[in-house]
Motif scaffolding. Structure first.
Motif, PDB file in Angstrom:
ATOM      1  N   ALA A 142      40.605  44.321  59.212  1.00  0.00           N
ATOM      2  CA  ALA A 142      39.894  43.023  59.238  1.00  0.00           C
ATOM      3  C   ALA A 142      38.526  43.536  58.589  1.00  0.00           C
ATOM      4  O   ALA A 142      37.961  42.364  58.128  1.00  0.00           O
ATOM      5  N   ASN A 143      37.762  44.243  59.080  1.00  0.00           N
ATOM      6  CA  ASN A 143      36.431  44.515  58.609  1.00  0.00           C
ATOM      7  C   ASN A 143      36.356  44.570  57.032  1.00  0.00           C
ATOM      8  O   ASN A 143      35.755  44.417  56.569  1.00  0.00           O
ATOM      9  N   LEU A 144      37.539  45.468  56.734  1.00  0.00           N
ATOM     10  CA  LEU A 144      37.672  45.814  54.929  1.00  0.00           C
ATOM     11  C   LEU A 144      37.755  44.558  54.278  1.00  0.00           C
ATOM     12  O   LEU A 144      37.138  44.255  53.248  1.00  0.00           O
ATOM     13  N   GLY A 145      38.723  43.515  54.879  1.00  0.00           N
ATOM     14  CA  GLY A 145      38.803  42.495  54.437  1.00  0.00           C
ATOM     15  C   GLY A 145      37.664  41.465  54.287  1.00  0.00           C
ATOM     16  O   GLY A 145      37.372  40.642  53.526  1.00  0.00           O
ATOM     17  N   GLU A 146      37.085  41.479  55.480  1.00  0.00           N
ATOM     18  CA  GLU A 146      35.719  40.745  55.332  1.00  0.00           C
ATOM     19  C   GLU A 146      34.680  41.252  54.488  1.00  0.00           C
ATOM     20  O   GLU A 146      34.067  40.412  53.807  1.00  0.00           O
ATOM     21  N   LEU A 147      34.543  42.725  54.440  1.00  0.00           N
ATOM     22  CA  LEU A 147      33.664  42.987  53.272  1.00  0.00           C
ATOM     23  C   LEU A 147      33.900  42.394  52.080  1.00  0.00           C
ATOM     24  O   LEU A 147      33.130  41.959  51.080  1.00  0.00           O
ATOM     25  N   ARG A 148      35.043  42.788  51.806  1.00  0.00           N
ATOM     26  CA  ARG A 148      35.658  42.334  50.303  1.00  0.00           C
ATOM     27  C   ARG A 148      35.494  40.895  49.909  1.00  0.00           C
ATOM     28  O   ARG A 148      34.908  40.222  49.041  1.00  0.00           O
ATOM     29  N   ASN A 149      36.187  39.878  50.964  1.00  0.00           N
ATOM     30  CA  ASN A 149      36.073  38.532  50.817  1.00  0.00           C
ATOM     31  C   ASN A 149      35.148  37.553  51.246  1.00  0.00           C
ATOM     32  O   ASN A 149      34.965  36.533  50.704  1.00  0.00           O
ATOM     33  N   ALA A 150      34.210  38.032  52.033  1.00  0.00           N
ATOM     34  CA  ALA A 150      33.146  37.532  52.503  1.00  0.00           C
ATOM     35  C   ALA A 150      31.655  37.752  51.966  1.00  0.00           C
ATOM     36  O   ALA A 150      30.978  36.959  51.604  1.00  0.00           O
ATOM     37  N   LEU A 151      31.712  39.325  51.858  1.00  0.00           N
ATOM     38  CA  LEU A 151      30.537  39.773  51.316  1.00  0.00           C
ATOM     39  C   LEU A 151      30.570  40.145  49.721  1.00  0.00           C
ATOM     40  O   LEU A 151      29.615  40.758  49.165  1.00  0.00           O
ATOM     41  N   GLN A 152      31.883  40.271  49.173  1.00  0.00           N
ATOM     42  CA  GLN A 152      32.023  40.786  47.788  1.00  0.00           C
ATOM     43  C   GLN A 152      31.539  42.050  47.723  1.00  0.00           C
ATOM     44  O   GLN A 152      31.054  42.597  46.666  1.00  0.00           O
ATOM     45  N   VAL A 153      31.814  42.887  48.673  1.00  0.00           N
ATOM     46  CA  VAL A 153      31.345  44.263  48.730  1.00  0.00           C
ATOM     47  C   VAL A 153      32.465  45.272  48.050  1.00  0.00           C
ATOM     48  O   VAL A 153      33.718  44.947  48.423  1.00  0.00           O
ATOM     49  N   PRO A 154      32.500  46.187  47.097  1.00  0.00           N
ATOM     50  CA  PRO A 154      33.534  46.763  46.741  1.00  0.00           C
ATOM     51  C   PRO A 154      34.048  47.608  47.655  1.00  0.00           C
ATOM     52  O   PRO A 154      33.458  48.423  48.256  1.00  0.00           O
ATOM     53  N   VAL A 155      35.552  47.442  47.873  1.00  0.00           N
ATOM     54  CA  VAL A 155      36.445  48.102  48.805  1.00  0.00           C
ATOM     55  C   VAL A 155      37.540  48.504  48.046  1.00  0.00           C
ATOM     56  O   VAL A 155      38.180  48.016  46.897  1.00  0.00           O
ATOM     57  N   PRO A 156      38.491  49.639  48.291  1.00  0.00           N
ATOM     58  CA  PRO A 156      39.847  49.903  47.570  1.00  0.00           C
ATOM     59  C   PRO A 156      40.561  48.472  47.809  1.00  0.00           C
ATOM     60  O   PRO A 156      40.805  47.959  48.768  1.00  0.00           O
ATOM     61  N   ASP A 157      41.438  48.680  46.874  1.00  0.00           N
ATOM     62  CA  ASP A 157      42.508  47.520  46.969  1.00  0.00           C
ATOM     63  C   ASP A 157      43.589  48.001  47.987  1.00  0.00           C
ATOM     64  O   ASP A 157      43.722  49.113  48.105  1.00  0.00           O
ATOM     65  N   GLY A 158      44.394  46.939  48.316  1.00  0.00           N
ATOM     66  CA  GLY A 158      45.507  47.535  49.276  1.00  0.00           C
ATOM     67  C   GLY A 158      46.113  46.297  50.097  1.00  0.00           C
ATOM     68  O   GLY A 158      46.085  45.084  49.862  1.00  0.00           O
ATOM     69  N   PHE A 159      46.697  46.805  51.043  1.00  0.00           N
ATOM     70  CA  PHE A 159      47.277  45.788  51.996  1.00  0.00           C
ATOM     71  C   PHE A 159      47.565  46.560  53.275  1.00  0.00           C
ATOM     72  O   PHE A 159      47.234  47.696  53.529  1.00  0.00           O
ATOM     73  N   ALA A 160      47.657  45.664  54.157  1.00  0.00           N
ATOM     74  CA  ALA A 160      48.126  45.838  55.780  1.00  0.00           C
ATOM     75  C   ALA A 160      49.253  45.752  56.251  1.00  0.00           C
ATOM     76  O   ALA A 160      49.938  44.449  55.697  1.00  0.00           O
ATOM     77  N   ILE A 161      49.692  46.850  56.971  1.00  0.00           N
ATOM     78  CA  ILE A 161      51.022  46.776  57.646  1.00  0.00           C
ATOM     79  C   ILE A 161      50.645  45.981  58.934  1.00  0.00           C
ATOM     80  O   ILE A 161      50.246  46.629  60.019  1.00  0.00           O
ATOM     81  N   THR A 162      51.304  44.941  59.290  1.00  0.00           N
ATOM     82  CA  THR A 162      50.726  44.016  60.559  1.00  0.00           C
ATOM     83  C   THR A 162      51.244  44.546  61.867  1.00  0.00           C
ATOM     84  O   THR A 162      52.020  45.385  62.049  1.00  0.00           O
ATOM     85  N   ALA A 163      50.697  43.768  62.956  1.00  0.00           N
ATOM     86  CA  ALA A 163      51.086  44.134  64.068  1.00  0.00           C
ATOM     87  C   ALA A 163      52.437  43.503  64.401  1.00  0.00           C
ATOM     88  O   ALA A 163      53.345  44.018  64.984  1.00  0.00           O
ATOM     89  N   GLN A 164      52.899  42.450  63.735  1.00  0.00           N
ATOM     90  CA  GLN A 164      54.107  41.755  63.724  1.00  0.00           C
ATOM     91  C   GLN A 164      55.263  42.942  63.307  1.00  0.00           C
ATOM     92  O   GLN A 164      56.228  43.262  63.625  1.00  0.00           O
TER      93      GLN A 164
END
Length: 882
Positions: A142-164
């Motif tokens: 969630a923090n990495l997504g926030e950095l990428r999508n709210a702050l436009q900070v460079p983070v590695p691309d990828g995906f999350a395997i969820t709680a579900q």
């Protein structure tokens, strides 16, 4: 019957008529057994409630196994209490079952997991994740997504395997239920810190096999997970998401799998290093790698960490992040405040060649840079030691350790512009979250900054300045403070996992690597010293959370110090002294209440609301009813009070045949009959008479000591009006005729067991009931006393009841007088106290006989009161001297 015969009976009552044995003594025995079961269950239930109340003070650690087992035990015991009371009083108090059922439903509702609304997606790509998705993907992703999508900070691309996805996997093939049974049903699940939170009770044997049992359970669970099949739909979703990542990158990328459990990377619960991270994986390794991350939830150190922080096993849903690998020339950690004193004026950067793993697991030699934030960012301090090895991505899979190019060994891992760029980025992230941050980062060979993680930074309040101990040469004076404070203990050197199984009390852990797995025993240690590692490592992070003083980066610590050696650690001044240095221990940190605010602690508090409070305080109040029992404690209070009343009234309201009992062989000129309920006799010879030396009943013998302590002087000097009043009552009130089969027929009966006695007796024309329990458990012990009736007129009988009550008030009885009836009680006293007060009652029973006839003369009343009190005080003084 003639008047003269009535007068003779007044002074010398005739024995009661012989009755056929109705079997009522057997009924009383059955009721007594139910009463004893009720008291035993009541005692255990209150012990459990005390345990729960103690846990709510926050002075100990506990898990859901502790909570569920205590709640189950309390509920079962209170159910037993209710059923035994209903046996004693058939048809009465039936509302207790409804009250019990309502309380149980409330408790179960509190114990049940509160379901959080989550998305049904098995996979969420990083570009769809923000901080709002923390319950779907965990804190890290969630923090990495926030950095990428709210702050436009460079983070590695990828995906999350969820709680579900985690729940889908765990429920597939019954894994969820099977593992829960192991965790909740295993005694080590509640105590797998090997008594870490508290010392054993004095009579409790230390359980030295606890760590081994935990390791065995963890190994079994991890084996189950690794052998389990991943549901086809989940496997397809993981591989499909990987393929989409490769399409975006334009090649078959290597990825890192990183844990992102719910609750991880949160304030006060970093989970630093407690779960697996796998680096440099290809497509074929993804599914098995996913299971390895899931299985790491059940490592011994991860389970211990959750236990110490009061986090329920079911609350930790293991999400997993899958991120493209960053080719890292240098990596490390940036703190936006000083974790040792909370000062936020600087950014502290710890850096190593290669990937950041060597920094956080404490195996790398690191550079350190401190950047001042205000007014203009500038580098104010730098430490650049020689670095001879680094961790890099393997050409095959995972990471490997390689030698650093000799030309770079003594070079800084970051250039000044890189340091300034990283510090500026760190300050920007801190402002976004508005709290200090712990940031993991990497620089690519091309000089591109990529952020790998951010989470709240655990910081401590400013510590008072201190200096080295004057006049004492330290054994060690080097390294860096990883966690502030001082500690005293004995050295325990750990080189391999098995060494933690024999960790002594008062240990100061000394090891080579600052490995995150040692966090499993930090709660049992006074301090920790390592040869490697830094303030930015995972172990340092956990040490600060647990407030365990830590000194890291001490070369040759395992050679300088010896196992069993007594030392004092001054982490603030990077010093270790031989022996106990008491003057330093005023800076020994107070261990925090790690449970406060945790899910387990909050569950305990909610459950306790239906167990602990006592609302029914006054047994004589109109609200003392089953319908007003709102907690288990209310039910125990109600049932205890009513059970004593039911036993007391049963003995009082029923006649017992001498044929079903034994007559006491005594010189006291009265007839006494004994019904043995259980173990009140030394042995039963079958004789109709029983001598006193064959009686084992503690409360009966105490009563008897009071009865025979002073010989009775006989009736008081007869006052003419008093005598005529008694004579008139004796002649006209048929209920006072001893020969009549009436509610007042003469009964001098002891019903006894070793610790129980119920006496129903008539002394003269007043009627007495005494019931007492005098055993080793103070909580069960009590005395109930009732004194009523007489042969004089009503006014004299009322005055006589007050007279007895005034005497009992002198000896701490709780008394109540209603007309000519006196009621007195004692509760929750130790056995000796009960025995002493039974002796007082025994004396009063004999020496208040026939005093109602003189109750109209105050001077005579005071004379008898003074004499009785003097005799009682003399009895008690003699016992105290003995």
């Amino acid at each position: 019957m003639s008047l003269m015969q009535r007068v003779r009976n007044f002074f010398s009552p005739t024995p009661p008529p012989q009755e056929e044995d109705s079997g009522q003594d057997d009924e009383f025995k059955a009721r007594y057994q139910a009463f004893r079961r009720l008291l035993s269950a009541n005692n255990t239930a209150l012990d459990i409630m005390t345990d729960l109340e103690s846990a709510a003070l926050g002075h100990r650690h506990f898990g859901m196994h502790f909570l569920r087992s205590r709640v189950t035990g309390a509920t079962a015991k209170v159910f037993s209490i209710v059923e035994n009371l209903l046996f004693l009083a058939p048809g009465k108090y039936l509302g207790l079952r409804d009250a019990m059922r309502s309380i149980q439903e409330n408790i179960q509702q509190e114990l049940s997991l509160r379901q959080t609304a989550r998305r049904n997606d098995l996979i969420l790509d990083l570009d769809r994740i923000t901080a709002r998705n923390i319950d779907d993907v965990g804190g890290k992703m969630a923090n990495l997504g926030e950095l990428r999508n709210a702050l436009q900070v460079p983070v590695p691309d990828g995906f999350a395997i969820t709680a579900q996805a985690y729940m889908t996997f765990m429920q597939h093939s019954g894994l969820w239920d099977e593992i829960n049974c192991l965790v909740l049903g295993h005694p080590m699940a509640s105590h797998f810190a090997a008594g870490a939170a508290q010392a054993p009770e004095p009579d409790e044997e230390p359980q030295t096999d606890q760590p081994i049992a935990l390791l065995e359970m963890c190994a079994k669970i991890r084996g189950m997970i690794l052998a389990a099949e991943v549901p086809p739909e989940l496997e397809s979703a993981i591989l499909g998401a990987y393929d989409r990542l490769c399409e975006r990158e334009g090649s078959n990328v290597r990825v890192a799998l990183r844990s992102s459990a719910l609750g991880e990377d949160s304030a006060g619960a970093s989970f630093a290093g407690q779960h697996r991270s796998l680096l440099n994986l290809d497509r074929d390794s993804l599914v098995d790698g996913y299971k390895e991350i899931i299985a790491s939830k059940y490592s011994a150190h991860a389970m211990t960490y959750r236990y110490m922080l009061g986090i329920r096993d079911d609350d930790v849903l293991m999400c997993v992040g899958c991120l493209g690998m960053v080719t890292s020339q240098a990596g490390g950690v940036a703190y936006t405040a000083n974790p040792l004193n909370g000062v936020g004026a600087h950014v502290r950067i710890t850096s190593a060649w290669g990937v950041a793993k060597g920094v956080v697991d404490g195996t790398a030699t690191t550079d350190e840079f401190i950047v001042e934030k205000e007014p203009q960012p500038r580098i104010i301090e730098r430490k650049v030691p020689r670095k001879e090895s680094s961790l890099v991505c393997s050409a095959a899979e995972g990471v490997c350790r390689v030698s650093v190019d000799p030309a770079l060994c003594e070079q800084p891992t970051l250039s000044d512009p890189q340091i300034m760029d990283l510090a500026t980025m760190a300050v920007r992230i801190e402002k976004h979250y508005d709290i200090p941050q712990d940031i993991e980062w990497a620089y690519s060979p091309e000089g591109r900054l990529v952020l790998l993680q951010t989470r709240p930074l655990e910081v401590r309040q400013d510590q008072s300045a201190s200096e080295l101990l004057p006049g004492v040469t330290p054994l060690v004076h080097e390294g860096q403070t990883a966690s502030a404070g001082t500690a005293h203990g004995v050295v325990h050197i750990v080189r391999k996992d098995v060494d933690i199984l024999v960790l002594p009390d008062n240990a100061i852990l000394v090891c080579v690597e600052a490995a995150p797995k040692w966090a499993a025993v930090l709660n049992r240690c006074q301090g920790v010293i390592t040869e490697q590692g830094s303030v930015a490592g995972h172990l340092a992070n956990v040490a600060r959370e647990f407030k365990v003083p830590g000194l890291f980066g001490v070369p040759s610590a395992t050679s300088i110090l010896e196992t069993g050696q007594e030392i004092t650690l001054d982490a603030d001044n990077c010093a270790v002294y031989a022996g106990l240095q008491e003057t330093l221990l005023d800076r020994k940190p107070q261990r925090p209440n790690m449970m406060a605010g945790s899910p387990v602690f909050q569950t305990l508090q909610r459950v306790n609301r239906h167990i602990i409070p006592l609302n029914l305080l006054d047994p004589d109040g109109l609200d003392f009813t089953p319908a007003n029992c709102k907690t288990l404690h209310d039910i125990t209070r109600f049932c205890h009070e009513k059970s004593v009343q039911e036993m007391f009234s049963f003995g009082r309201d029923h006649n017992f045949s001498p044929r079903s009992s034994k007559q006491l062989k005594t010189i006291v000129p009265m007839q006494w009959w004994i019904i043995n309920l259980e173990d009140g006799f030394v042995s039963d010879t079958g004789d109709k008479m029983i001598p006193l030396d064959k009686i084992t009943s503690v409360p009966m013998l105490a009563l008897w000591r009071g009865i025979v302590a002073y010989p009775w002087d006989g009736p008081p000097c007869i006052d003419c009006k008093g005598f005529m009043s008694v004579l008139f009552q004796s002649a006209t009130n048929r209920n006072l005729e001893p020969a009549m089969a009436s509610q007042f027929s003469e009964r001098n009966y002891f019903m006894i067991s070793k610790h129980f006695c119920n006496l129903q007796s008539r002394f003269g024309y007043h009627f007495t009931s005494v019931e007492a329990l005098a055993g080793p458990r103070p909580r069960e012990n009590y005395i109930r006393f009732q004194f009523k009736g007489g042969a004089a007129d009503h006014q004299r009988k009322v005055r006589r009841a007050k007279f007895v009550g005034e005497i009992l008030d002198e000896f701490n009885f709780r008394t109540r007088v209603r007309e000519d009836a006196l009621f007195a009680r004692l509760d929750d006293c130790d056995q000796k106290f009960i025995e002493n007060h039974l002796e007082i009652l025994g004396h009063i029973l004999i020496h208040t006989r026939q005093l109602d006839m003189i109750m109209n003369k105050e001077d005579v009343v005071q004379f008898y009161k003074k004499r009785i009190l003097n005799q009682l005080h003399a009895m008690m003084d003699a016992k105290n001297k003995a």
